[in-house]
Design a protein around this motif. Sequence first.
Motif, PDB file in Angstrom:
ATOM      1  N   THR A 171       0.837  -1.206   0.000  1.00 53.93           N
ATOM      2  CA  THR A 171       0.000   0.000   0.000  1.00 53.93           C
ATOM      3  C   THR A 171       0.872   1.257   0.000  1.00 53.93           C
ATOM      4  O   THR A 171       0.618   2.206  -0.745  1.00 53.93           O
ATOM      5  CB  THR A 171      -0.932  -0.006   1.223  1.00 53.93           C
ATOM      6  N   SER A 172       1.914   1.260   0.821  1.00 54.88           N
ATOM      7  CA  SER A 172       2.843   2.403   0.840  1.00 54.88           C
ATOM      8  C   SER A 172       3.519   2.581  -0.512  1.00 54.88           C
ATOM      9  O   SER A 172       3.704   3.720  -0.978  1.00 54.88           O
ATOM     10  CB  SER A 172       3.905   2.205   1.927  1.00 54.88           C
ATOM     11  N   ALA A 173       3.887   1.475  -1.143  1.00 56.39           N
ATOM     12  CA  ALA A 173       4.563   1.558  -2.440  1.00 56.39           C
ATOM     13  C   ALA A 173       3.650   2.157  -3.499  1.00 56.39           C
ATOM     14  O   ALA A 173       4.065   3.031  -4.279  1.00 56.39           O
ATOM     15  CB  ALA A 173       5.024   0.168  -2.865  1.00 56.39           C
ATOM     16  N   ILE A 174       2.414   1.703  -3.553  1.00 63.93           N
ATOM     17  CA  ILE A 174       1.468   2.201  -4.558  1.00 63.93           C
ATOM     18  C   ILE A 174       1.190   3.689  -4.350  1.00 63.93           C
ATOM     19  O   ILE A 174       1.022   4.452  -5.313  1.00 63.93           O
ATOM     20  CB  ILE A 174       0.169   1.385  -4.519  1.00 63.93           C
ATOM     21  N   SER A 176       3.265   5.847  -3.019  1.00 62.92           N
ATOM     22  CA  SER A 176       4.497   6.638  -3.043  1.00 62.92           C
ATOM     23  C   SER A 176       4.614   7.413  -4.349  1.00 62.92           C
ATOM     24  O   SER A 176       4.235   6.934  -5.414  1.00 62.92           O
ATOM     25  CB  SER A 176       5.703   5.711  -2.875  1.00 62.92           C
ATOM     26  N   ASP A 177       5.212   8.603  -4.274  1.00 59.66           N
ATOM     27  CA  ASP A 177       5.512   9.386  -5.473  1.00 59.66           C
ATOM     28  C   ASP A 177       6.890   9.058  -6.038  1.00 59.66           C
ATOM     29  O   ASP A 177       7.319   9.658  -7.028  1.00 59.66           O
ATOM     30  CB  ASP A 177       5.434  10.883  -5.160  1.00 59.66           C
ATOM     31  N   ASP A 178       7.593   8.126  -5.404  1.00 57.30           N
ATOM     32  CA  ASP A 178       8.921   7.705  -5.855  1.00 57.30           C
ATOM     33  C   ASP A 178       8.843   6.312  -6.466  1.00 57.30           C
ATOM     34  O   ASP A 178       7.975   5.511  -6.126  1.00 57.30           O
ATOM     35  CB  ASP A 178       9.898   7.679  -4.679  1.00 57.30           C
ATOM     36  N   PRO A 179       9.788   5.972  -7.359  1.00 52.73           N
ATOM     37  CA  PRO A 179       9.808   4.620  -7.920  1.00 52.73           C
ATOM     38  C   PRO A 179      10.203   3.590  -6.861  1.00 52.73           C
ATOM     39  O   PRO A 179      11.147   3.810  -6.090  1.00 52.73           O
ATOM     40  CB  PRO A 179      10.855   4.713  -9.032  1.00 52.73           C
ATOM     41  N   ASN A 199       2.736 -13.645  12.410  1.00 50.74           N
ATOM     42  CA  ASN A 199       1.392 -13.667  11.839  1.00 50.74           C
ATOM     43  C   ASN A 199       0.488 -12.669  12.550  1.00 50.74           C
ATOM     44  O   ASN A 199      -0.501 -13.036  13.200  1.00 50.74           O
ATOM     45  CB  ASN A 199       0.823 -15.088  11.935  1.00 50.74           C
ATOM     46  N   THR A 200       0.832 -11.392  12.456  1.00 50.79           N
ATOM     47  CA  THR A 200       0.028 -10.330  13.046  1.00 50.79           C
ATOM     48  C   THR A 200      -1.342 -10.291  12.384  1.00 50.79           C
ATOM     49  O   THR A 200      -1.447 -10.352  11.158  1.00 50.79           O
ATOM     50  CB  THR A 200       0.719  -8.964  12.847  1.00 50.79           C
ATOM     51  N   PRO A 201      -2.444 -10.198  13.162  1.00 54.80           N
ATOM     52  CA  PRO A 201      -3.778 -10.085  12.551  1.00 54.80           C
ATOM     53  C   PRO A 201      -3.862  -8.894  11.605  1.00 54.80           C
ATOM     54  O   PRO A 201      -3.263  -7.839  11.850  1.00 54.80           O
ATOM     55  CB  PRO A 201      -4.696  -9.894  13.764  1.00 54.80           C
ATOM     56  N   ILE A 202      -4.607  -9.073  10.528  1.00 55.32           N
ATOM     57  CA  ILE A 202      -4.701  -8.047   9.482  1.00 55.32           C
ATOM     58  C   ILE A 202      -6.062  -7.382   9.548  1.00 55.32           C
ATOM     59  O   ILE A 202      -7.091  -8.047   9.403  1.00 55.32           O
ATOM     60  CB  ILE A 202      -4.467  -8.686   8.098  1.00 55.32           C
ATOM     61  N   PRO A 203      -6.133  -6.076   9.779  1.00 55.23           N
ATOM     62  CA  PRO A 203      -7.414  -5.389   9.941  1.00 55.23           C
ATOM     63  C   PRO A 203      -8.196  -5.301   8.635  1.00 55.23           C
ATOM     64  O   PRO A 203      -7.639  -5.436   7.550  1.00 55.23           O
ATOM     65  CB  PRO A 203      -7.017  -3.995  10.428  1.00 55.23           C
ATOM     66  N   ASP A 204      -9.474  -5.066   8.762  1.00 56.67           N
ATOM     67  CA  ASP A 204     -10.370  -5.001   7.608  1.00 56.67           C
ATOM     68  C   ASP A 204     -10.414  -3.595   7.009  1.00 56.67           C
ATOM     69  O   ASP A 204     -11.487  -3.026   6.770  1.00 56.67           O
ATOM     70  CB  ASP A 204     -11.779  -5.442   8.005  1.00 56.67           C
ATOM     71  N   ARG A 205      -9.273  -3.036   6.779  1.00 60.81           N
ATOM     72  CA  ARG A 205      -9.170  -1.736   6.108  1.00 60.81           C
ATOM     73  C   ARG A 205      -7.747  -1.558   5.624  1.00 60.81           C
ATOM     74  O   ARG A 205      -6.828  -2.250   6.060  1.00 60.81           O
ATOM     75  CB  ARG A 205      -9.551  -0.599   7.054  1.00 60.81           C
ATOM     76  N   ALA A 206      -7.590  -0.621   4.716  1.00 62.89           N
ATOM     77  CA  ALA A 206      -6.255  -0.338   4.198  1.00 62.89           C
ATOM     78  C   ALA A 206      -5.406   0.332   5.276  1.00 62.89           C
ATOM     79  O   ALA A 206      -5.911   1.088   6.114  1.00 62.89           O
ATOM     80  CB  ALA A 206      -6.356   0.563   2.973  1.00 62.89           C
ATOM     81  N   TYR A 207      -4.124   0.043   5.260  1.00 62.31           N
ATOM     82  CA  TYR A 207      -3.179   0.674   6.163  1.00 62.31           C
ATOM     83  C   TYR A 207      -1.822   0.673   5.468  1.00 62.31           C
ATOM     84  O   TYR A 207      -1.610  -0.048   4.485  1.00 62.31           O
ATOM     85  CB  TYR A 207      -3.093  -0.066   7.508  1.00 62.31           C
ATOM     86  N   THR A 208      -0.924   1.493   5.964  1.00 58.62           N
ATOM     87  CA  THR A 208       0.420   1.563   5.396  1.00 58.62           C
ATOM     88  C   THR A 208       1.450   1.172   6.448  1.00 58.62           C
ATOM     89  O   THR A 208       1.229   1.356   7.651  1.00 58.62           O
ATOM     90  CB  THR A 208       0.754   2.972   4.876  1.00 58.62           C
ATOM     91  N   VAL A 209       2.549   0.607   5.990  1.00 62.80           N
ATOM     92  CA  VAL A 209       3.732   0.375   6.817  1.00 62.80           C
ATOM     93  C   VAL A 209       4.826   1.271   6.247  1.00 62.80           C
ATOM     94  O   VAL A 209       5.128   1.205   5.052  1.00 62.80           O
ATOM     95  CB  VAL A 209       4.170  -1.096   6.785  1.00 62.80           C
ATOM     96  N   PRO A 210       5.409   2.147   7.053  1.00 62.32           N
ATOM     97  CA  PRO A 210       6.382   3.110   6.520  1.00 62.32           C
ATOM     98  C   PRO A 210       7.673   2.448   6.073  1.00 62.32           C
ATOM     99  O   PRO A 210       8.121   1.459   6.660  1.00 62.32           O
ATOM    100  CB  PRO A 210       6.617   4.060   7.701  1.00 62.32           C
ATOM    101  N   PHE A 211       8.266   3.002   5.030  1.00 62.39           N
ATOM    102  CA  PHE A 211       9.575   2.556   4.576  1.00 62.39           C
ATOM    103  C   PHE A 211      10.643   3.003   5.585  1.00 62.39           C
ATOM    104  O   PHE A 211      10.517   4.036   6.233  1.00 62.39           O
ATOM    105  CB  PHE A 211       9.917   3.154   3.217  1.00 62.39           C
ATOM    106  N   GLY A 212      11.711   2.225   5.669  1.00 59.64           N
ATOM    107  CA  GLY A 212      12.849   2.630   6.479  1.00 59.64           C
ATOM    108  C   GLY A 212      12.639   2.504   7.963  1.00 59.64           C
ATOM    109  O   GLY A 212      13.304   3.197   8.747  1.00 59.64           O
TER     110      GLY A 212
END
Length: 345
Positions: A171-174, A176-179, A199-212
Motif C-alpha cells: 500500500t505504501s509503495a502504490i 508513493s511518489d517515488d519509484p 502472523n500479526t492479525p490483518i485489519p479489515d481496512r487499508a493501512y500503510t507500513v512506513p519505509f525505512g
Amino acid sequence: MNASTLATEAVTDRSGWQLSALIAETIAWEMRRDPSVLCIGEDIGRAGGVFGATRGLLDEFGAGRIMDAPIAEMAFAGMGVGLAQAGMRPLVELMFVDFLGVCLEQIFNAAAKIPYMSGGRQKMPIVFKTAGGCIGSAAQHSQCLWGLFAHLPGLKVVAPSNPFDYRGLLTSAIRSDDPVIYIEHKGQLLKKLSDFRNNTPIPDRAYTVPFGRAVVLTKGRDVTLATLSSMVEHALEAALVLEQEGISVEVVDLRTVVPLDHDTVARSAARTGRLLVVDEDYLSFGLSAELCMRVIEQIGPGALRQVERLAVPDVPVPAALALERKVVPGVDMIIDRVRTMAKGA
C-alpha cells in the motif's frame, strides 16, 4: 498507526488464504480508492498472475486497468514510466526479479533519474513488483538482487517478510511518489497466512507500513540477527532452537533495503555486542556488507565483539535442491553460525 494498535481492530479470518490472495485484495482496494492506479504485466489478466496475485482483478476493473502485456519487458516497463509521468500510478508486474535485467535501462536511467533530473518537478509514482528467492529454480530464476537495485540512486527497495507487511508495504509503495522496487519471495507467495511464524492479525481496512523502519521481533541479549524477506522466518525458527540452548537472539526484520534502518540494528548490536547479518542475496558488494559497515561507523568498532555475515556465496544458484541448500542460508546454517559466535570471544 502501528501494528499492535491495528491488531486490536476487528479482522476477517483470512488464515486459510494464500498470501497471493491477500496481495490481490490489497491491489483491488487501492484501485477502488484511486482510479489512477493500474496494472501492467505478463499473464496478470485472464491468468490472474503466475502466483495468483492479480486473480479476479480483470473481471472487476477491465482490460483498461489490468493490462496483459506480451513478453517484452523493456516495452511495458517503459510504458509504465510514461504513464507515471502522465499522472497515473502504474504497478508494473515483472514475474521474476531475474527478468528486470531485460528492462534495466527503464528502471535505473529513466524511473530512478527523471525526478532528480527534473529538479523534483516530475514525480515518478511507479511500482516494479516482482518475485525473488530460491525455490529450486536454478541460476536464472533464483536470485533476490535487492542489493543491485539498492546500489542505484533514486529507487526505494522493499522486501516484506510476513502477511501484515506484505499488505502495508505494498500500500505504501502504490501511494508513493517515488519509484519502488517491491520484491516478494517466491517461496512465500503460495503459503497460507496461517503458516507464517510472524502472523500479526490483518485489519479489515487499508493501512500503510512506513519505509525505512525496521522492527525488533524477538528480544535477545547475546546476538543481534538482522535479516529480511523469507530469511526472517528462518531466523525466528533458529532463535527458538537456540533459546533452548541458553543462547538469546534478537531478531531484527529490516523490511526495506532503501531506506535502510541501520539505527535500529545499531542500537540492538550495541546491547548484544554481536551482529550477524543474514541475506539471501549474494555476499559480495551487497546489503550485508553495507549494513555491517553502517553499524560499525555508528557505534564504533570497540562496541562490538563480533560482526559476521551469512549470505549466498558468489556463485550462481545451483539447480539441484541439495546443492541449493548448500549455498543458500537456512535454519541449520543460521543456528551453527550464531552458536559459534555466542561461544566465541
